[in-house]
Structure formats: C-alpha cells, structure tokens
Design a protein around this motif. Structure first.
Motif, PDB file in Angstrom:
ATOM      1  N   THR A  36      41.573  28.901 -10.870  1.00  0.00           N
ATOM      2  CA  THR A  36      40.301  28.177 -10.236  1.00  0.00           C
ATOM      3  C   THR A  36      40.437  27.319  -9.172  1.00  0.00           C
ATOM      4  O   THR A  36      41.699  27.241  -8.940  1.00  0.00           O
ATOM      5  CB  THR A  36      39.816  27.122 -11.578  1.00  0.00           C
ATOM      6  OG1 THR A  36      40.696  26.175 -11.811  1.00  0.00           O
ATOM      7  CG2 THR A  36      39.272  28.007 -12.698  1.00  0.00           C
ATOM      8  N   THR A  37      39.685  26.975  -8.506  1.00  0.00           N
ATOM      9  CA  THR A  37      39.697  26.292  -7.378  1.00  0.00           C
ATOM     10  C   THR A  37      38.502  25.719  -6.811  1.00  0.00           C
ATOM     11  O   THR A  37      37.350  26.106  -7.159  1.00  0.00           O
ATOM     12  CB  THR A  37      40.373  27.309  -6.000  1.00  0.00           C
ATOM     13  OG1 THR A  37      40.676  26.281  -4.807  1.00  0.00           O
ATOM     14  CG2 THR A  37      39.270  28.108  -5.579  1.00  0.00           C
ATOM     15  N   TYR A  38      38.617  24.817  -5.773  1.00  0.00           N
ATOM     16  CA  TYR A  38      37.393  24.227  -5.003  1.00  0.00           C
ATOM     17  C   TYR A  38      37.794  24.443  -3.586  1.00  0.00           C
ATOM     18  O   TYR A  38      38.969  24.036  -3.123  1.00  0.00           O
ATOM     19  CB  TYR A  38      36.823  23.013  -5.319  1.00  0.00           C
ATOM     20  CG  TYR A  38      35.792  22.535  -4.438  1.00  0.00           C
ATOM     21  CD1 TYR A  38      34.444  22.901  -4.659  1.00  0.00           C
ATOM     22  CD2 TYR A  38      35.919  21.854  -3.061  1.00  0.00           C
ATOM     23  CE1 TYR A  38      33.367  22.716  -3.771  1.00  0.00           C
ATOM     24  CE2 TYR A  38      34.885  21.452  -2.148  1.00  0.00           C
ATOM     25  CZ  TYR A  38      33.510  22.028  -2.625  1.00  0.00           C
ATOM     26  OH  TYR A  38      32.592  21.684  -1.648  1.00  0.00           O
ATOM     27  N   GLU A  40      37.538  31.652 -10.567  1.00  0.00           N
ATOM     28  CA  GLU A  40      36.155  31.169 -10.178  1.00  0.00           C
ATOM     29  C   GLU A  40      36.161  29.963  -9.076  1.00  0.00           C
ATOM     30  O   GLU A  40      37.417  29.245  -9.103  1.00  0.00           O
ATOM     31  CB  GLU A  40      35.410  30.576 -11.259  1.00  0.00           C
ATOM     32  CG  GLU A  40      36.213  29.200 -11.959  1.00  0.00           C
ATOM     33  CD  GLU A  40      35.215  28.644 -12.793  1.00  0.00           C
ATOM     34  OE1 GLU A  40      34.496  29.203 -13.751  1.00  0.00           O
ATOM     35  OE2 GLU A  40      35.089  27.323 -12.994  1.00  0.00           O
ATOM     36  N   TYR A  41      35.392  30.049  -8.213  1.00  0.00           N
ATOM     37  CA  TYR A  41      35.232  28.627  -7.432  1.00  0.00           C
ATOM     38  C   TYR A  41      34.536  27.693  -8.274  1.00  0.00           C
ATOM     39  O   TYR A  41      33.287  28.073  -8.868  1.00  0.00           O
ATOM     40  CB  TYR A  41      34.170  29.021  -6.303  1.00  0.00           C
ATOM     41  CG  TYR A  41      34.881  29.820  -5.251  1.00  0.00           C
ATOM     42  CD1 TYR A  41      35.905  29.199  -4.382  1.00  0.00           C
ATOM     43  CD2 TYR A  41      34.623  31.120  -5.017  1.00  0.00           C
ATOM     44  CE1 TYR A  41      36.566  30.056  -3.348  1.00  0.00           C
ATOM     45  CE2 TYR A  41      35.491  31.992  -3.819  1.00  0.00           C
ATOM     46  CZ  TYR A  41      36.214  31.324  -3.206  1.00  0.00           C
ATOM     47  OH  TYR A  41      36.746  31.956  -1.942  1.00  0.00           O
ATOM     48  N   SER A  42      34.910  26.648  -8.731  1.00  0.00           N
ATOM     49  CA  SER A  42      34.441  25.707  -9.561  1.00  0.00           C
ATOM     50  C   SER A  42      33.506  24.795  -8.380  1.00  0.00           C
ATOM     51  O   SER A  42      33.750  24.706  -7.252  1.00  0.00           O
ATOM     52  CB  SER A  42      35.499  24.878 -10.366  1.00  0.00           C
ATOM     53  OG  SER A  42      36.213  25.987 -11.027  1.00  0.00           O
ATOM     54  N   GLU A  60      37.016  19.748  -7.693  1.00  0.00           N
ATOM     55  CA  GLU A  60      38.454  19.991  -8.073  1.00  0.00           C
ATOM     56  C   GLU A  60      38.686  19.440  -9.403  1.00  0.00           C
ATOM     57  O   GLU A  60      39.660  20.089 -10.247  1.00  0.00           O
ATOM     58  CB  GLU A  60      39.419  19.249  -6.903  1.00  0.00           C
ATOM     59  CG  GLU A  60      39.690  19.861  -5.611  1.00  0.00           C
ATOM     60  CD  GLU A  60      38.379  19.188  -4.637  1.00  0.00           C
ATOM     61  OE1 GLU A  60      37.568  18.517  -5.056  1.00  0.00           O
ATOM     62  OE2 GLU A  60      38.346  19.626  -3.488  1.00  0.00           O
ATOM     63  N   ALA A 103      37.560  22.234 -11.394  1.00  0.00           N
ATOM     64  CA  ALA A 103      38.335  23.371 -11.614  1.00  0.00           C
ATOM     65  C   ALA A 103      39.793  23.165 -12.170  1.00  0.00           C
ATOM     66  O   ALA A 103      40.234  24.066 -13.382  1.00  0.00           O
ATOM     67  CB  ALA A 103      38.930  23.747 -10.343  1.00  0.00           C
ATOM     68  N   VAL A 136      45.464  26.060 -11.102  1.00  0.00           N
ATOM     69  CA  VAL A 136      44.303  25.636 -10.363  1.00  0.00           C
ATOM     70  C   VAL A 136      45.090  25.345  -8.939  1.00  0.00           C
ATOM     71  O   VAL A 136      45.939  24.994  -8.594  1.00  0.00           O
ATOM     72  CB  VAL A 136      43.687  24.386 -10.852  1.00  0.00           C
ATOM     73  CG1 VAL A 136      44.838  23.176 -11.055  1.00  0.00           C
ATOM     74  CG2 VAL A 136      42.529  23.822 -10.060  1.00  0.00           C
ATOM     75  N   HIS A 141      29.318  18.993  -5.284  1.00  0.00           N
ATOM     76  CA  HIS A 141      30.920  18.752  -5.451  1.00  0.00           C
ATOM     77  C   HIS A 141      30.711  17.409  -6.139  1.00  0.00           C
ATOM     78  O   HIS A 141      31.608  17.066  -7.160  1.00  0.00           O
ATOM     79  CB  HIS A 141      31.659  18.736  -4.192  1.00  0.00           C
ATOM     80  CG  HIS A 141      33.035  18.300  -4.102  1.00  0.00           C
ATOM     81  ND1 HIS A 141      33.313  16.933  -3.934  1.00  0.00           N
ATOM     82  CD2 HIS A 141      34.154  18.930  -4.211  1.00  0.00           C
ATOM     83  CE1 HIS A 141      34.715  16.621  -4.134  1.00  0.00           C
ATOM     84  NE2 HIS A 141      35.232  17.990  -4.337  1.00  0.00           N
TER      85      HIS A 141
END
Lengths: 629, 195
Positions: A37-39, A64-66, A69, A72, A88, A457
């Motif tokens: 996962t990441t932002y 996935e793009y969460s 952060e 994620a 992450v 965000h």
C-alpha cells in the motif's frame, strides 16, 4: 532496459538497469509480499509505478493507493495481522501522517511480517522540510536499514522482510531521494516463494492487540526484548562492514577511521579512492539498532574517527555515548558547522568535512565559481493548466490585503511568479484550518486553496471544523481529477472528475450553504463566483474544476494516431503590448522579445485556448482547428 | 578508459529521460560500468531537469560533483550555460541543442536570456570546447534529443561508444511506433557530420 510489466515478476534470475525504487519493488516480489500500500509522494512513487505496471491478473500481490499514509500503513498492518507479508511505502513527511499508528506497530505480533519503506529527502528536492526520520524509528523501536545503492536497496529489502517475519515485528527500510532515483545494473535472484495463500490466520491468541492500560507494559516489554535481539542481528549483519579501499596503516603515527551510512558513505569511498590514503570506513547498512560490537572494535582499533552523517546528529550522539561508557581513548570528531547539518552530502561536501579535520590529507578545494547572472528557471504550471486559469480569474476577485493560504499539489505553484497567490503553506490539507485561524476577528478576507487528492488525504477534518464553527473563509477546491504532481496516480473516486465520489454532493450533505462549481476556463464566471464567495459571511466553497491537461495531452497522444496539437497565435497588428498574457496570465508559451512584441512558442502551446479571453484587445487567436477541441 | 562523467540538462518535458536511457544502454553495451540519476518530481513541470551518467570504475555516488563533468549535454541554450557553469571540468566538452525556452524571469524581463556568444564565453572560461546542434527542418521538438544523440555518437563522446553502438541502443529503447521518425533524425545528423 527493464520492462517492468514482465521483468518484475520473472521467475528466473536476471539482471537489468533499474532505479532504486524499481529494485525495491523486485525485492518485495522476491520476498513474497502479498499486500502493498502507499500514498504517492516523491521520492518513492516509482515503487508504485512498478507494482502497478504488472497486469492485475498475474500479480502475486494486492496493491492499492490508499487515501493517505496513515490509512496505507493501517491496511498493511491489518494484512500482516492476518498472516500476509505486507509492505507500505511513502515519502518523508508522509511518516508524520502515518505516525499515530506507526508508534504502536512494534507492540504488536505482526505474524505475517511487515516492512515500512520510507523515502527521506535530504536536500529538500520535493518536500516542505528535510526531517530526519531516523528519529522516528528509534522512537517506535523499529529496526532500520539504510541502503546506499539500488543493489543494496534490493538486498536490504529482502533481509528486512526476512527479519520481520522471523521476529513478527515491523522493520524499516530508509531510502533517501538519490538512492530511490539512482540507476545501476542490479542482479536479481529467482522467485522461490509459491503462489499466494490467502488463508486467514488472524488469531487473538497472537495478541494482545489492544494496547490499553494493563496490557501496555507487557507489550512494551516484548518490543524492548525484540529490540535487544535486533541488536544481535545488527552485530552479525553483513551490511555493517569495514571498507579499506587503500592499504591501511598509521598515518603520522595515527590510525584513522570514518563511520558513515547511506549515500554519504559512498561519497567517502570516492574521497578515499581519490586521496589514496589508508583510512578505514565503517559503513553501517543495518544502522539501528547500532552494532555495538563492531563499533567497539572500530573505536578500539583507531586513534581518530570522524562520524559523517547527513542531517541530525543521530549516530554521533549514540556513538559518543558508547565511547563514554567504554572509556576509549579514540578521538571522535564530527561536523562542526551549522551548514553541515543541512542538505545532502555529496563527495565535494564530504571532502570539505574531512578537510576541516585532516587538512594535510584532504587539502581544501576551491568551490566552482558560478556566474551570478544566469537566470533561474523555476517550475511552472503546464500550458493549458486549469489551475493557471483559476488563479488568473480568482486574482481579479481579490483585494490587495486578501490573505491566500496555499496547500500541497500542483496548485502550490500559484505561489510562484507571476501569480504569487498562496502566502502560507504548512502541510498536506492544512489550508482550510490555517485559513480559519487567520480569519478569526479579522477584517481582511481569507481564502484557501486545496487540491482534490489532498482533500481526501487530510483535508476533511479542517473543512468539517470550518463548517461547524462557521469560520468565515472561502475554500477553492482545485479539482483536476488526479494526483498530478507526483505522476497522475488516481485519487479516490478515480477516473474522470467527480466520478465515484461526487464532491459537491458531499459538501451539500455536510450542510455547506454556499457552493459554486465552475470550469476554470470559464474565467468570467469564476471571478464572479469568487467575488460572491469572498463577500459571503461564513464558510463558502468554490469548486474550480478542469482536468489535468498534461494527462489529457499524453492520453490523446497515446490514443489518437498522428495526434497533432493546434496552437494559438498573436495577431501582431492587434497586439498593444500590454503584456497581460505574460505578466498576469503567465502561460510559458508566451515569449517576450526585445522590441516589446510577444509571440507564441509552437513547441509549448497546446492550443487549449484558456488564454483567449485574457487579452484586453483580443489579439490572441486560434491558429487552426486541428486536434484539440 | 579512465572514469568519466556526463551531465545532461534541459527543461522539463524535453525528453531528457530518453536521451539518458539510450546513452546509458549504449555505454553498457560497450562494456562499461554505469551508474546515474535523473531528476524526478516537481521540476519536471518546465523547471530545470538533469541526468547524471557516471561511467567506469571507482565512481560510487549517482551524481557528478560540481566542476567534474567531462561532457555537458544541454537540450536548451540557457540550461547548457547553467550546466557548463556549474558542472563542466576544466577542458571539458559542451554539446547543446540551440533552442530557447524562456524561463518566467526572462519573460517578465527580470533576467536576460543568454546569447550564443555568452554561452561560448562561459565554456571558454573553463578552457572547454562547444558544439552547437540545430536542425532547420525538425518538425517535432520532442526529437531534439535524438539530434543531440546523433552528434554525441559521431563525436564518440564516450570512447568506443560510436554511431553503431548508439544506433543499436536507440533501436532497443524507442517504441517501434516512433522508431522510424527518430532514426531519420539520428541519421540526418550522422550523415551531415560525414560531409
């Protein structure tokens, strides 16, 4: 070159030219990561680009793009609690957002294992500060690796995941910008992990997973025990080793050494090769917990040691404390000036640092003299950018003393010339709340800007706060339907603007009374809405939308055969050289000439026409009707 | 060959990435150890972008320190000047495509855009040599990078990385759809240099 789509999941061993971020992505797949996962945020978005390049139906992982952060990190935590190796990754300041949950991680038995990948940014290439996140991992009892090259980033990722699974604890991989973006040929291994096994293994027996009252101390005790075991790992880690590029021996009767990590250690290696002196380098790859035994031996073997690290005095503090306990005679030195606590350490800077202490071995080098009259070149909003059109229109509605609060995203560039809109910038999503504070008992008007990805965000809490407390500010939601600055990652509700989550509807449901929505190319209407909103007593919202034109042009080029852009041009007969197009609107396509005339650069103009109405004498005209409509 | 540093510079959007990729691939094909680093992030939006190539042994960091580039490759005149002033070693080589992208400070008349002569004098101050590349008939500005590539190949800017090696690297890098157009520009520069 490397084809991420196929090479990243290749089963056999292979080698290829890759950047650090791509090497990390391969490390994830070889390690058997099942949830990533990441932002998005520089310097790590290319890890996500690599993971999402692999077609979904053949991915041995979920990615996935969460929304941010913290989310994620929590999604990755949940996956690990369920028995899946998770990971992450995010940028330096993303850790601030994630920290509320990160701090608890080491208290948990993470049965699947979990690697936290962080991209720090010494030299502030694309962040609002250059915070040293080595502190954070110490505060969180999380062991940390610091790779210096793409090869090390790949190898250390695999080692981090191995330890994480073995100790059922989080392990961190701390990258820095030019480790993420460095390129070299990396030799990869075969993939030995089998197909994903999605069996649920979550079990409270592995807990407790509730850090509340009486359970906190046993959980903390276990985290501290693990930290001691990690110190044992650090002592035997192959990533902590002494380099002696030249035959070492006493210099003027003294044995000299240097302790460093990450990219600064490579800069030192270059310095040692260039100087030819017999100085040893202890390079720390598993740098937390510090390898006490290796450090003791190194301090005992040397008469003088210089600690070379970027940013804060993290290693220095611990090594000096250790030396005090050991009562060693080694003379330990470090950085002496404030400047040396800032920015990235490149070979010229480490040479200068060594020169401070050992001037006869590293004679001072004179810096390169750069002529002062070379024009700067700052980043600009792209030709056709809807944000430019918005800033131009909103400026017309602002008073001289209106306070404009900016936020993070492409629209941060509103602060640059020629618009100069955006007087304060704190962090992702801060603008509404900071603006609210500025508006209290203030006769001056306050406006705030926020992008649509940043809204999801961290924007909502400040907005809800402004609504319930009826703060009198105007929020301009700069909606372009994507996360443009970091490379067009989808924002929640991906795809076309307002698709999955209708923004206006959400604000209506929250009870916002003043809402206007307008395409930013419609500058007259946007100015009118901005005037009404600024005059409104209470929280006012203007959704200023236009799709990202860089993304649009790229998509068209890929989709339409022989796609050609049209252009605008300036009718020199009509042009009165008022220069509004350059000095107020500021599209990079407009060129200025010594005779005062203005022309359009055909390489830059995309023919979008957002400039047409800005000319007071209508000298800007469409050149042709090809391509863009 | 002794280790060498190539510094590429231009404006975001000019295709510096492709130029760097092809050169890197060509150097790898010639058997050299290569490391490097590109600009990513915000600067790609019409700011200054750079790419470092470090070729040979005993170079460890991905970026060339100031004043140590053997070759500066500029995709644009002002950036060529900035690159030469900050990165060129004494006696180094500058190759640039002579196109002009005015930065905002120039457009607002807060700074001057350099003349070709001003660039010459910056390079001369370093005792360097300057080569200008410009094609009258180039339709697509996104191929200025390939024109530069042709010139670098003809010059063998890197020992043993000549026309054939670079051409092969270009073929291996560019998507088939646009390869013909790119090769045409490459050959035009190569042939012009033969005359």
């Amino acid at each position: 070159m490397t084809n991420l789509k196929t090479d990243l999941i290749r089963g056999d061993q292979w080698s290829g030219l890759v950047m650090g971020n791509h090497a990390v992505a391969r490390g994830m797949i070889e390690s058997g990561v099942r949830v990533a996962t990441t932002y998005p945020g520089s310097p790590t978005p290319e890890i996500a680009a690599a993971l999402s390049a692999v077609p979904e139906d053949v991915r041995p992982y979920y990615f996935e793009y969460s929304t941010n952060e913290k989310v994620a990190l929590e999604v990755a935590t949940g996956a690990s609690l369920n028995g899946h190796l998770s990971t992450v990754f995010f940028k330096s300041v993303g850790l601030n957002v994630a920290s509320d949950s990160l701090i608890q991680l080491s208290l948990f038995e993470l049965i699947g294992g979990m690697v936290v990948v962080l991209g720090d940014d010494p030299g502030v290439n694309s962040s609002q500060n250059e915070q040293d996140n080595r502190h954070f991992f110490r505060m969180s009892y999380i062991p940390m690796f610091e790779p210096a090259t793409p090869t090390e980033a790949y190898e250390m990722y695999i080692e981090a995941s191995r330890l994480s699974k073995q100790y059922r604890a989080p392990v961190a991989l701390r990258l820095t910008t030019h480790v993420c973006h460095a390129k070299e040929v990396v030799q990869f291994s075969p993939i030995t992990s089998g197909p994903p096994d999605w069996t649920s293994r979550f079990d409270t027996e592995n807990g407790p997973y509730l850090p509340l009252v009486k359970w906190v101390f046993p959980m903390k005790k276990r985290a501290l025990e693990k930290l001691e075991q990690f110190e044992g790992e650090s002592n035997k880690s192959r990533f902590n080793e002494v380099h002696a590029p030249n035959s070492s021996g006493p210099i003027d009767g003294k044995r000299l050494g240097i302790i460093s990590s990450g990219l600064p250690a490579l800069a030192i290696l270059e310095n040692l090769h260039a100087s030819g002196h017999g100085i040893d380098l202890l390079k720390l790859g598993m740098s937390y917990p510090m390898p006490q035994q290796a450090l003791k031996a190194f301090l005992a073997d040397h008469d003088e040691v210089i600690i070379v690290e970027e940013l804060d005095r993290v290693m220095e503090t611990e090594i000096k404390a250790l030396a005090w306990d050991l009562n060693v005679s080694c003379n330990i030195r470090s950085r002496s000036t404030r400047d040396q606590l800032m920015g990235e350490f490149t070979p010229d800077r480490t040479w200068s640092l060594l020169s401070d202490h050992w001037p006869s071995l590293f004679p001072a080098q004179s810096p390169v003299e750069i002529p002062a009259d070379i024009s700067p070149r700052i980043a600009q909003m792209c030709p056709g950018c809807g944000h430019r059109s918005a800033f131009h229109a909103i400026r017309a509605a602002m008073d001289d003393d209106t306070i404009a609060v900016g936020d993070i995203g492409c629209h941060s560039m509103g602060f640059f010339l020629p618009h100069n809109i955006g007087d304060v910038l704190l962090s992702m999503g801060h603008s509404t709340a900071t603006g609210a504070g500025l508006s209290i008992n203030n006769t001056r008007k306050v406006i705030a800007f926020l992008g649509d990805s940043t809204l999801f965000h961290a924007g909502w809490p400040g907005i809800v706060n402004a609504i319930i407390n009826n703060h009198s500010i105007t929020l301009f939601l700069m909606e372009n339907g994507t996360t443009a600055m970091t490379g067009h990652q989808p924002r929640p509700g991906a795809g076309e603007i307002g698709d999955k989550i209708p923004l206006k509807g959400v604000f209506e449901a929250l009870g916002v009374q003043f809402i206007r929505e307008v395409d930013t190319y419609n500058q007259g209407l946007l100015t009118q809405y901005a005037r009404e909103a600024i005059a409104y007593d209470g929280f006012a919202l203007v959704i200023a939308r236009h799709p990202c034109m860089l993304k649009f042009v790229r998509t068209q080029r890929a989709k339409v055969p022989d796609f050609e852009l049209s252009h605008v041009e300036i009718d020199q007969e009509t042009c009165d050289q008022s220069r509004v197009c350059i000095e107020k609107f500021g599209c990079p396509s407009f060129y200025t000439h010594e005779d005062g005339s203005v022309t359009v650069h055909p390489d830059l103009c995309i023919g979008d026409g957002s400039c047409l109405k800005t000319c007071p004498v209508q000298a800007i005209q469409r050149e042709s009707k090809r391509g863009y409509k | 060959m002794r280790p060498m540093n190539i510094f590429l510079c231009g404006v975001g959007g000019q295709g510096i990435g492709l130029l760097s990729d092809v050169l890197t691939r060509a150097c790898l094909a010639a058997g050299y150890r290569v490391r490097g680093c590109d600009t990513h992030g915000l600067a790609q939006r019409h700011g200054t972008v750079v790419s470092h190539l470090r070729i040979g042994n005993n170079l460890f960091t991905p970026r060339t320190p100031p004043g140590q580039a053997d070759v500066v490759v500029g995709l644009e005149r002002l950036e060529a000047m900035r690159g030469a002033a900050t990165m060129l070693r004494t006696g180094g080589t500058v190759v640039y495509y002579d196109t002009v992208y005015q930065p905002i400070h120039v457009r607002l008349r807060q700074a001057d855009y350099p003349s070709a002569t001003a660039l010459e004098s910056v390079v001369a101050d370093r005792g360097g040599t300057l080569t200008r590349v410009y094609l009258d008939n180039l339709k697509d500005p996104r191929m200025q990078n390939v024109a530069l590539l042709g010139r670098l190949a003809v010059m063998s800017a890197v020992e043993d990385v000549g026309v054939d090696v670079v051409r092969q690297a270009l073929c291996d890098t560019v998507p088939p759809k646009v390869l013909d157009a790119n090769l045409k520009v490459f050959e035009q520069v190569v042939n012009a240099s033969d005359e």
